[in-house]
Design a protein around this motif. Structure first.
Motif, PDB file in Angstrom:
ATOM      1  N   LYS A   1       8.786  44.645  42.983  1.00 33.19           N
ATOM      2  CA  LYS A   1       9.166  43.365  42.835  1.00 33.19           C
ATOM      3  C   LYS A   1      10.531  43.211  42.477  1.00 33.19           C
ATOM      4  CE  LYS A   1       5.201  40.922  41.089  1.00 33.19           C
ATOM      5  NZ  LYS A   1       4.655  40.697  42.338  1.00 33.19           N
ATOM      6  N   VAL A   2      11.369  44.597  42.587  1.00 36.19           N
ATOM      7  CA  VAL A   2      12.527  44.355  42.443  1.00 36.19           C
ATOM      8  C   VAL A   2      13.220  45.126  43.603  1.00 36.19           C
ATOM      9  CG1 VAL A   2      14.403  45.326  40.708  1.00 36.19           C
ATOM     10  CG2 VAL A   2      12.294  44.478  39.862  1.00 36.19           C
ATOM     11  N   ILE A   3      14.444  44.558  43.886  1.00 29.23           N
ATOM     12  CA  ILE A   3      15.034  45.371  45.217  1.00 29.23           C
ATOM     13  C   ILE A   3      16.522  45.187  45.118  1.00 29.23           C
ATOM     14  CG2 ILE A   3      15.477  44.927  47.735  1.00 29.23           C
ATOM     15  CD1 ILE A   3      12.906  42.974  48.011  1.00 29.23           C
ATOM     16  N   ILE A   4      17.290  46.398  45.460  1.00 29.64           N
ATOM     17  CA  ILE A   4      18.748  46.644  45.390  1.00 29.64           C
ATOM     18  C   ILE A   4      19.009  46.609  46.930  1.00 29.64           C
ATOM     19  CG2 ILE A   4      20.416  47.975  44.556  1.00 29.64           C
ATOM     20  CD1 ILE A   4      19.049  48.314  42.020  1.00 29.64           C
ATOM     21  N   LEU A   5      19.949  45.838  47.007  1.00 26.85           N
ATOM     22  CA  LEU A   5      20.555  45.817  48.527  1.00 26.85           C
ATOM     23  C   LEU A   5      21.834  46.737  48.495  1.00 26.85           C
ATOM     24  CD1 LEU A   5      20.351  42.271  49.474  1.00 26.85           C
ATOM     25  CD2 LEU A   5      18.718  44.069  49.595  1.00 26.85           C
ATOM     26  N   SER A   6      21.637  47.962  49.141  1.00 27.23           N
ATOM     27  CA  SER A   6      23.132  48.780  49.099  1.00 27.23           C
ATOM     28  C   SER A   6      24.327  48.384  49.792  1.00 27.23           C
ATOM     29  CB  SER A   6      22.790  50.264  49.581  1.00 27.23           C
ATOM     30  OG  SER A   6      22.899  50.223  51.275  1.00 27.23           O
ATOM     31  N   GLY A   7      25.252  49.143  49.676  1.00 23.72           N
ATOM     32  CA  GLY A   7      26.471  48.891  50.295  1.00 23.72           C
ATOM     33  C   GLY A   7      26.214  49.448  52.058  1.00 23.72           C
ATOM     34  N   GLY A   8      27.302  49.072  52.673  1.00 29.64           N
ATOM     35  CA  GLY A   8      27.290  49.781  54.020  1.00 29.64           C
ATOM     36  C   GLY A   8      28.559  49.558  54.636  1.00 29.64           C
ATOM     37  N   PRO A   9      28.655  50.262  55.873  1.00 28.88           N
ATOM     38  CA  PRO A   9      29.843  50.247  56.564  1.00 28.88           C
ATOM     39  C   PRO A   9      30.249  49.008  57.559  1.00 28.88           C
ATOM     40  CG  PRO A   9      28.436  51.653  57.508  1.00 28.88           C
ATOM     41  CD  PRO A   9      27.704  51.280  56.493  1.00 28.88           C
TER      42      PRO A   9
ATOM     43  N   TYR B   1      27.023  55.808  49.007  1.00 29.71           N
ATOM     44  CA  TYR B   1      26.527  55.767  47.808  1.00 29.71           C
ATOM     45  C   TYR B   1      24.964  55.278  47.564  1.00 29.71           C
ATOM     46  CZ  TYR B   1      31.764  55.316  46.879  1.00 29.71           C
ATOM     47  OH  TYR B   1      32.847  55.608  46.834  1.00 29.71           O
ATOM     48  N   THR B   2      24.371  55.194  48.720  1.00 28.33           N
ATOM     49  CA  THR B   2      22.788  55.044  48.509  1.00 28.33           C
ATOM     50  C   THR B   2      22.115  55.798  47.685  1.00 28.33           C
ATOM     51  OG1 THR B   2      22.901  53.667  50.607  1.00 28.33           O
ATOM     52  CG2 THR B   2      20.850  54.322  49.925  1.00 28.33           C
ATOM     53  N   GLN B   3      22.555  57.117  47.999  1.00 28.08           N
ATOM     54  CA  GLN B   3      21.790  58.066  46.888  1.00 28.08           C
ATOM     55  C   GLN B   3      22.115  57.791  45.271  1.00 28.08           C
ATOM     56  OE1 GLN B   3      21.703  62.226  47.997  1.00 28.08           O
ATOM     57  NE2 GLN B   3      22.156  61.670  50.166  1.00 28.08           N
ATOM     58  N   LEU B   4      23.265  57.594  45.431  1.00 26.64           N
ATOM     59  CA  LEU B   4      23.730  57.420  43.917  1.00 26.64           C
ATOM     60  C   LEU B   4      22.868  56.420  43.144  1.00 26.64           C
ATOM     61  CD1 LEU B   4      27.613  58.174  43.817  1.00 26.64           C
ATOM     62  CD2 LEU B   4      25.912  59.406  42.854  1.00 26.64           C
ATOM     63  N   ILE B   5      22.720  55.265  43.841  1.00 22.12           N
ATOM     64  CA  ILE B   5      22.204  54.068  43.227  1.00 22.12           C
ATOM     65  C   ILE B   5      20.813  54.682  42.888  1.00 22.12           C
ATOM     66  CG2 ILE B   5      21.164  51.948  43.605  1.00 22.12           C
ATOM     67  CD1 ILE B   5      23.043  51.349  46.157  1.00 22.12           C
ATOM     68  N   VAL B   6      19.907  55.436  43.611  1.00 24.62           N
ATOM     69  CA  VAL B   6      18.588  55.746  43.306  1.00 24.62           C
ATOM     70  C   VAL B   6      18.818  56.624  41.987  1.00 24.62           C
ATOM     71  CG1 VAL B   6      16.482  57.363  43.965  1.00 24.62           C
ATOM     72  CG2 VAL B   6      18.073  55.710  45.531  1.00 24.62           C
TER      73      VAL B   6
ATOM     74  N   LEU C   1      17.306  49.315  49.501  1.00 23.07           N
ATOM     75  CA  LEU C   1      17.351  49.087  50.840  1.00 23.07           C
ATOM     76  C   LEU C   1      18.657  49.812  51.072  1.00 23.07           C
ATOM     77  CD1 LEU C   1      15.621  45.592  51.643  1.00 23.07           C
ATOM     78  CD2 LEU C   1      14.672  47.617  50.859  1.00 23.07           C
ATOM     79  N   ASP C   2      18.613  50.553  52.155  1.00 17.95           N
ATOM     80  CA  ASP C   2      19.889  51.204  52.698  1.00 17.95           C
ATOM     81  C   ASP C   2      20.531  50.754  53.787  1.00 17.95           C
ATOM     82  OD1 ASP C   2      21.829  53.091  53.218  1.00 17.95           O
ATOM     83  OD2 ASP C   2      20.368  54.472  54.074  1.00 17.95           O
ATOM     84  N   PHE C   3      21.660  50.112  53.613  1.00 14.27           N
ATOM     85  CA  PHE C   3      22.737  49.606  54.845  1.00 14.27           C
ATOM     86  C   PHE C   3      23.701  50.557  55.156  1.00 14.27           C
ATOM     87  CE2 PHE C   3      20.586  45.782  52.580  1.00 14.27           C
ATOM     88  CZ  PHE C   3      20.442  45.029  53.734  1.00 14.27           C
ATOM     89  N   GLY C   4      23.203  51.795  54.729  1.00 17.65           N
ATOM     90  CA  GLY C   4      24.321  53.107  55.277  1.00 17.65           C
ATOM     91  C   GLY C   4      25.350  53.296  54.506  1.00 17.65           C
TER      92      GLY C   4
END
Ligand code: XMP
Length: 505
Positions: free
Chosen positions: A44-52, A11-16, A5-8
């Motif tokens: 079933k598995v979710i990652i919450l990204s960082g964000g500004p 680095y979101t793309q990097l997680i993927v 889940l992209d909180f902006g």
């Protein structure tokens, strides 16, 4: 599939990417994607990204809270950890100092941290911190200035990391993600190059059927791989169009034609004059990119019409697409218009085939290897669509192109000879729009400056300048000033990205 889940975060793309490197398929969703959608997709598995944003604010960005009530395994990173903490009752406060960059991390013994170094180096980028662990959670790691740098719940279903495991500067970041996915989530890795090839060919066949399709071939790894796959999928109904825009490197056009014409149904278009005349007098980098894009479109339109193609195959990659997926209109601010060879196809009345739109560059390299593209193509340094136009600072002309081509060829020849080409992610010469004074054979000279650029990178999003040994630089510099007329000075770019970009324009 895993959902990020992209909180902006930038680095979101990097997680993927990191997750895919672990051979698990995942995609980005907007931070507020509804729980129904996740359920529908069997996630079933979710990652919450960082964000500004700040979880401390009244109007903070919130995920669908039902994800914390269902049967999900969740990892929150940076803002993702803070918002999870806040939802479960933590106070989020401003830390004493802003933690940015490499930081020492002291992990507790936990399955998430199995096999990582103690203490280790992690990459931080935050101001807010979680002041207290929420009820039902406990701390599993700290830094000198952040007492709760990692937490988890007692059920072992929710984890939070204040640092960024996806960034290469986090020493054991990949191992931490591996522990989460393989050991905690118990996911079996099955995303590999042969499954990528099969799914791309299937998609092309289904979409194109018995119609005709054209591909823009530049000789770079993306477009070469795409052309080969399209030809594999639809045979003679595919035409690869290679346009020499006059902005290519020394001997490049000849090499591409020689290499691909035996393998593909291809057409070579010599269009240097048109591009150069359209670029005459133009000094602004963005304007150069736009003109080049438009000129390409016109040429492709004509070729498509001649061939009777209804489809255009485009090497759109996942990073290009993410902008339209993200609820923030893209995790990073637009810095440069990256022109895609083929241009703006929706204006071309052609249907698009984009089999790489969920893939990253390194995945394309894996496909290229899988279909046995020669090493000179798969291991080639990236080359930008606008070519040498953005490596000649200011106005472009034939003379400058020749100077740059010759200098660049010497640079690349030497690093290949010294066997460091494959260690470097991208290397090239840049022609500066100034002349400086020199002395040669007792005579004053007043000539151009060549800058050399070489970087190490994983995906081009960040890059470190490459430390070419001094003796090699010495030799390259000598050869350029001796062999390239009109150059009397060579400089080496020692800036990383950020703050600089890789290209100079
Ligand atoms: P920057 O300069 O943005 O470059 O740090 C990152 C990577 O992208 C390439 N690049 C481009 N590629 N069209 C392209 O196809 C462009 O306009 C463009 N500008 C930069 C650059 O060579 C590097 O690999």
């Amino acid at each position: 599939m895993i959902a990020v889940l992209d909180f902006g975060s930038q680095y979101t793309q990097l997680i993927v990417r990191r997750i895919r490197e672990l051979k698990i398929y995942c995609e980005i969703f907007p931070y507020n994607v509804s729980e129904e959608i996740l359920k529908e997709k069997g996630i079933k598995v979710i990652i919450l990204s960082g964000g500004p944003g700040s979880a401390n604010e009244q109007k903070s960005y919130l995920p669908d809270k039902r994800i914390f009530e269902g049967d999900y395994l969740i990892l929150g990173i940076c803002y993702g950890m803070q918002i999870m903490g806040k939802i479960f009752g933590s106070n989020i406060i401003k830390g004493n100092i802003r933690e940015y960059g490499k930081t020492t991390f002291y992990p507790e013994k936990d399955v998430l941290f199995d096999g990582i170094k103690y203490p280790g180096t992690v990459w931080m980028s935050h101001y807010d911190i979680v002041e207290n662990v929420p009820e039902g959670f406990y701390s599993i790691g700290k830094t000198d200035t952040c007492p709760i740098a990692a937490f988890k719940n007692t059920r072992g279903t929710f984890y939070g990391l204040q640092f960024h495991p996806e960034v290469v500067h986090t020493q054991d970041g990949k191992k931490i993600l591996e522990n989460f996915l393989y050991n905690i989530a118990k996911i079996k890795p099955d995303w590999n190059s042969s499954s990528m090839v099969d799914s791309a060919i299937k998609e092309i066949k289904e979409k194109v059927g018995s119609s005709k399709v054209i591909c823009a071939l530049s000789g770079g790894v993306d477009s070469s791989t795409l052309s080969m796959l399209v030809h594999k999928a639809v045979g003679e109904n595919a035409l690869s169009v290679f346009v020499d825009n006059g902005l290519l490197r020394k001997n490049e056009a000849k090499e591409i034609v020689e290499k691909f014409s035996p393998m593909l149904n291809m057409r070579y278009i010599e269009a240097g004059d048109i591009f150069l005349s359209n670029l005459k007098g133009i000094t602004d980098p963005e304007e150069k990119r736009k003109i080049i894009g438009k000129t390409f479109i016109k040429i492709f339109e004509k070729q498509a019409e001649n061939f009777g193609a209804r489809f255009l195959a485009q090497g759109t990659l996942y990073p290009d697409l993410i902008e339209s997926i993200s609820a923030f209109g893209g995790p990073t601010a637009k810095i440069k218009t990256h022109h895609n060879v083929g241009g703006l196809p929706e204006k071309m009345n052609l249907n698009l085939v984009e089999p790489f739109k969920y893939l990253f560059k390194d995945e394309i390299r894996m496909i290229a290897k899988e279909i046995n593209l020669p090493k000179e193509i798969t291991e080639r340094h990236p080359f930008p669509g606008p070519g040498l136009a953005i490596r000649i600072i200011g106005e472009i002309d034939e003379e400058k192109l020749e100077i740059l081509r010759d200098s660049d060829a010497i640079f690349i020849e030497e690093i290949k000879k010294e066997k460091i080409y494959n260690e470097i992610w991208q290397a090239f010469a840049v022609l500066l729009p100034i002349k400086t004074v020199g002395i040669m054979g007792d005579m004053r000279t007043y000539q151009y400056v060549i800058a050399l650029r070489a970087v190490k990178s994983v995906d081009g999003m960040t890059a470190d300048w490459y430390k070419i040994p001094q003796n090699i630089l010495d030799n390259i510099s000598n050869r350029i000033v001796n062999e390239v007329k009109k150059v009397n000075r060579v400089v080496y770019d020692i800036t990383s990205k950020p703050p600089a970009t890789i290209e100079w324009e």
